[in-house]
Design an enzyme around this catalytic site. Structure first.
Site, PDB file in Angstrom:
ATOM      1  CB  THR A 211      24.256  -8.454  81.020  1.00  0.00           C
ATOM      2  OG1 THR A 211      23.833  -9.586  81.775  1.00  0.00           O
ATOM      3  CG2 THR A 211      23.913  -7.182  81.762  1.00  0.00           C
TER       4      THR A 211
ATOM      5  CD  GLU B 266      23.617 -18.631  85.078  1.00  0.00           C
ATOM      6  OE1 GLU B 266      22.820 -18.713  84.124  1.00  0.00           O
ATOM      7  OE2 GLU B 266      24.180 -17.577  85.412  1.00  0.00           O
TER       8      GLU B 266
ATOM      9  NE  ARG C 212      43.530 -10.438 117.787  1.00  0.00           N
ATOM     10  CZ  ARG C 212      44.549  -9.645 117.539  1.00  0.00           C
ATOM     11  NH1 ARG C 212      45.738 -10.143 117.203  1.00  0.00           N
ATOM     12  NH2 ARG C 212      44.411  -8.331 117.602  1.00  0.00           N
TER      13      ARG C 212
ATOM     14  CD  GLU D  11      16.422  -6.694  94.460  1.00  0.00           C
ATOM     15  OE1 GLU D  11      17.226  -7.054  93.563  1.00  0.00           O
ATOM     16  OE2 GLU D  11      16.807  -6.399  95.602  1.00  0.00           O
TER      17      GLU D  11
HETATM   18  C1  LIG Z   1      30.915  -9.852  88.120  1.00  0.00           C
HETATM   19  C2  LIG Z   1      29.752 -10.029  87.184  1.00  0.00           C
HETATM   20  C3  LIG Z   1      29.783 -11.048  86.245  1.00  0.00           C
HETATM   21  C4  LIG Z   1      28.738 -11.191  85.331  1.00  0.00           C
HETATM   22  N1  LIG Z   1      28.839 -12.138  84.335  1.00  0.00           N
HETATM   23  C5  LIG Z   1      27.927 -12.146  83.334  1.00  0.00           C
HETATM   24  C6  LIG Z   1      28.100 -12.983  82.181  1.00  0.00           C
HETATM   25  O1  LIG Z   1      29.060 -13.765  82.090  1.00  0.00           O
HETATM   26  N2  LIG Z   1      27.192 -12.911  81.171  1.00  0.00           N
HETATM   27  C7  LIG Z   1      26.109 -12.058  81.233  1.00  0.00           C
HETATM   28  O2  LIG Z   1      25.341 -12.033  80.287  1.00  0.00           O
HETATM   29  N3  LIG Z   1      25.909 -11.258  82.326  1.00  0.00           N
HETATM   30  C8  LIG Z   1      26.793 -11.283  83.356  1.00  0.00           C
HETATM   31  N4  LIG Z   1      26.614 -10.462  84.445  1.00  0.00           N
HETATM   32  C9  LIG Z   1      25.451  -9.585  84.474  1.00  0.00           C
HETATM   33  C10 LIG Z   1      24.405  -9.943  85.530  1.00  0.00           C
HETATM   34  O3  LIG Z   1      23.710 -11.093  85.142  1.00  0.00           O
HETATM   35  C11 LIG Z   1      23.508  -8.683  85.669  1.00  0.00           C
HETATM   36  O4  LIG Z   1      24.286  -7.712  86.346  1.00  0.00           O
HETATM   37  C12 LIG Z   1      22.226  -8.958  86.407  1.00  0.00           C
HETATM   38  O5  LIG Z   1      21.393  -9.795  85.660  1.00  0.00           O
HETATM   39  C13 LIG Z   1      21.466  -7.649  86.708  1.00  0.00           C
HETATM   40  O6  LIG Z   1      21.344  -6.848  85.581  1.00  0.00           O
HETATM   41  P1  LIG Z   1      21.770  -5.287  85.674  1.00  0.00           P
HETATM   42  O7  LIG Z   1      23.135  -5.252  86.277  1.00  0.00           O
HETATM   43  O8  LIG Z   1      21.601  -4.676  84.357  1.00  0.00           O
HETATM   44  O9  LIG Z   1      20.782  -4.645  86.722  1.00  0.00           O
HETATM   45  P2  LIG Z   1      19.339  -4.055  86.390  1.00  0.00           P
HETATM   46  O10 LIG Z   1      18.563  -5.027  85.611  1.00  0.00           O
HETATM   47  O11 LIG Z   1      19.511  -2.678  85.839  1.00  0.00           O
HETATM   48  O12 LIG Z   1      18.732  -3.926  87.858  1.00  0.00           O
HETATM   49  C14 LIG Z   1      19.045  -2.863  88.746  1.00  0.00           C
HETATM   50  C15 LIG Z   1      18.254  -3.052  90.025  1.00  0.00           C
HETATM   51  O13 LIG Z   1      16.839  -2.996  89.714  1.00  0.00           O
HETATM   52  C16 LIG Z   1      16.207  -4.157  90.213  1.00  0.00           C
HETATM   53  N5  LIG Z   1      15.096  -4.566  89.355  1.00  0.00           N
HETATM   54  C17 LIG Z   1      15.088  -4.755  88.018  1.00  0.00           C
HETATM   55  N6  LIG Z   1      13.892  -5.181  87.602  1.00  0.00           N
HETATM   56  C18 LIG Z   1      13.119  -5.289  88.708  1.00  0.00           C
HETATM   57  C19 LIG Z   1      11.765  -5.702  88.939  1.00  0.00           C
HETATM   58  N7  LIG Z   1      10.963  -6.128  87.953  1.00  0.00           N
HETATM   59  N8  LIG Z   1      11.296  -5.671  90.206  1.00  0.00           N
HETATM   60  C20 LIG Z   1      12.095  -5.257  91.224  1.00  0.00           C
HETATM   61  N9  LIG Z   1      13.363  -4.860  91.066  1.00  0.00           N
HETATM   62  C21 LIG Z   1      13.874  -4.882  89.819  1.00  0.00           C
HETATM   63  C22 LIG Z   1      17.300  -5.221  90.220  1.00  0.00           C
HETATM   64  O14 LIG Z   1      16.977  -6.277  91.097  1.00  0.00           O
HETATM   65  C23 LIG Z   1      18.490  -4.411  90.692  1.00  0.00           C
HETATM   66  O15 LIG Z   1      18.460  -4.280  92.076  1.00  0.00           O
HETATM   67  C24 LIG Z   1      27.619 -10.338  85.396  1.00  0.00           C
HETATM   68  C25 LIG Z   1      27.559  -9.339  86.378  1.00  0.00           C
HETATM   69  C26 LIG Z   1      28.605  -9.166  87.246  1.00  0.00           C
HETATM   70  C27 LIG Z   1      28.545  -8.040  88.243  1.00  0.00           C
END
Ligand SMILES: Cc1cc2nc3c(=O)[nH]c(=O)nc-3n(C[C@H](O)[C@H](O)[C@H](O)COP(=O)(O)OP(=O)(O)OC[C@H]3O[C@@H](n4cnc5c(N)ncnc54)[C@H](O)[C@@H]3O)c2cc1C
Length: 382
Positions: free
Chosen positions: A128, A243, A269, A368
């Site tokens: 990410t 995963e 409780r 999503e």
């Molecule tokens: C605590 C934690 C641990 C994590 N650990 C790791 C890790 O070890 N390694 C790693 O690589 N990543 C890790 N992640 C990242 C995680 O995999 C991403 O947060 C996740 O894939 C979503 O990406 P984003 O946060 O960039 O959201 P975005 O991709 O920006 O999405 C934002 C919103 O838009 C929606 N959206 C995006 N595209 C579409 C679509 N085509 N249609 C409809 N809706 C859409 C999403 O569903 C979401 O609601 C971690 C995240 C957290 C919070």
């Protein structure tokens, strides 16, 4: 409650993992969550108990077994250890190591995997980026070949165990736009230009560290490239179903824990002169929690069996993850409600589980994105 796929071997695994969790995690887990960290020595202790190696081949220091053993072990760690943050931190190798097992050569497997399974090294998977996580095919961290090295520049974020990792399996762009231009490369801590730019604070999963990582002209030898150039996306995809089922299994375990806590609470409780377990609305709420939990467990069971039978389960795994994550959020929310004001207090376990549960519809592919996958794979909507 056990999964249908379980054998006597799984039962024995449950007993040994439970013993470890009761002795080495449970007494300290609330303190570790508050401290937002657990001792690094725990990696060696978990390895010594044979837990880190579950699901990995013996030739690389693993203890054998498959996805079913991983799910069962992870459930016992959560139920008896009572700290989601600790378990996901301890388990970051479960996403960092598989790409090397799938696509690495023997020298890479021998170099990177055994030290992790012995609890001597910590690893993380870094896919990410700050600009977006869902659209993996568009990631921007670039690796340019220069002789025997790649020169890497970019930023990764939300990386579990990123602060403490000795090495990361890094997704980079080595080629053209789109998924065909992605590769995986291992970057080791201490390589000049590789740094932890921030340790991130989170809603839940407190005991696990989460990092933003910076790669500023990092020179990495070509020997660290995992598989062929351009094969990174395909390698990552191969591990996604497992995963996601592991995450769904964690949701089942967290919900089991929240339900168990609630059953203890409602019996002791009292309100209006009797235990709150006597109110029909309480009983029905608990019945719904138990029913939805059981339905999710059945889906995990089916998906694991089909995956182990060699079926392609990308769509089913996505369905299972969405069902289990929503169930877990529902059960943890209901558990907080049943606990009343105590459910909102940091001293109560269900308060923490409620926060921990919020990650699951986001991490490992959002709800999503799972629905997109279901539409494509199960409904053939293109
Ligand atoms: C605590 C934690 C641990 C994590 N650990 C790791 C890790 O070890 N390694 C790693 O690589 N990543 C890790 N992640 C990242 C995680 O995999 C991403 O947060 C996740 O894939 C979503 O990406 P984003 O946060 O960039 O959201 P975005 O991709 O920006 O999405 C934002 C919103 O838009 C929606 N959206 C995006 N595209 C579409 C679509 N085509 N249609 C409809 N809706 C859409 C999403 O569903 C979401 O609601 C971690 C995240 C957290 C919070």
């Amino acid at each position: 409650m056990a999964y249908f796929f379980e054998t006597e071997e799984h039962a024995a695994l449950r007993r040994s993992v439970r013993r470890f969790a009761e002795e080495q995690l449970a007494p300290y887990s609330a303190d570790w969550e508050e401290a937002e960290s657990f001792p690094v020595e725990l990696y060696a202790a978990a390895a010594e108990a044979g837990i880190t190696g579950i699901g990995y081949p013996e030739e690389y220091g693993g203890s054998g077994g498959d996805l079913s053993h991983l799910i069962v072990a992870s459930e016992e760690l959560l139920l008896a250890g009572r700290s989601v943050g600790t378990i996901v931190g301890l388990g970051s190798h479960s996403i960092a190591v598989p790409p090397i097992l799938i696509a690495g050569n023997d020298e890479q497997k021998q170099r990177f995997i055994p030290p992790v399974l012995r609890g001597e090294k910590i690893c993380a998977l870094a896919v990410t980026e700050p600009g977006g996580g869902s659209d993996v095919a568009r990631l921007r961290t670039r690796a340019v070949r220069e002789g025997d090295f790649y020169r890497i520049s970019g930023t990764k974020t939300f990386i579990t165990s990123g602060v403490r990792a000795d090495w990361v399996t890094l997704a980079v762009r080595t080629g053209e736009e789109g998924h065909g231009g992605l590769s995986l490369i291992v970057v080791e801590r201490g390589t000049p230009g590789f740094s932890v730019s921030r340790a991130l604070k989170k809603t839940g999963w407190w005991a696990s560290d989460t990092a933003e990582l910076m790669f500023d002209d990092v020179r990495v030898p070509v020997e660290n490239l995992i598989g062929e150039e351009g094969s990174g996306f395909f390698t990552m995809m191969q591990n996604f179903a497992s995963e996601r089922l592991l995450l769904a299994g964690q949701c089942v375990a967290i919900a089991e824990l929240a339900l168990a806590e609630s059953l203890i609470w409602v019996r002791q409780r009292e309100a209006f002169g009797r235990p709150i377990a006597g109110f029909q609305v309480t009983r029905h709420r608990l019945a719904e929690m138990a029913t939805r939990l059981r339905a999710s467990r059945a889906m995990v069971n089916e998906a694991v069996q089909r995956t182990l039978a060699g079926e392609s389960t990308a769509g089913l795994a996505a369905m299972t993850k969405n069902t289990a994550t929503d169930m877990c959020s529902f059960v943890c929310d209901a558990a907080v409600q049943l606990h009343g004001g105590y459910g909102y207090m940091r001293e109560s376990l269900v308060e923490r589980l409620y926060r921990d549960a919020r990650l699951y519809p986001i991490g490992g592919g959002t709800r999503e994105i799972m629905n997109e996958l279901i539409a494509k794979m199960e409904l053939e909507l293109g």
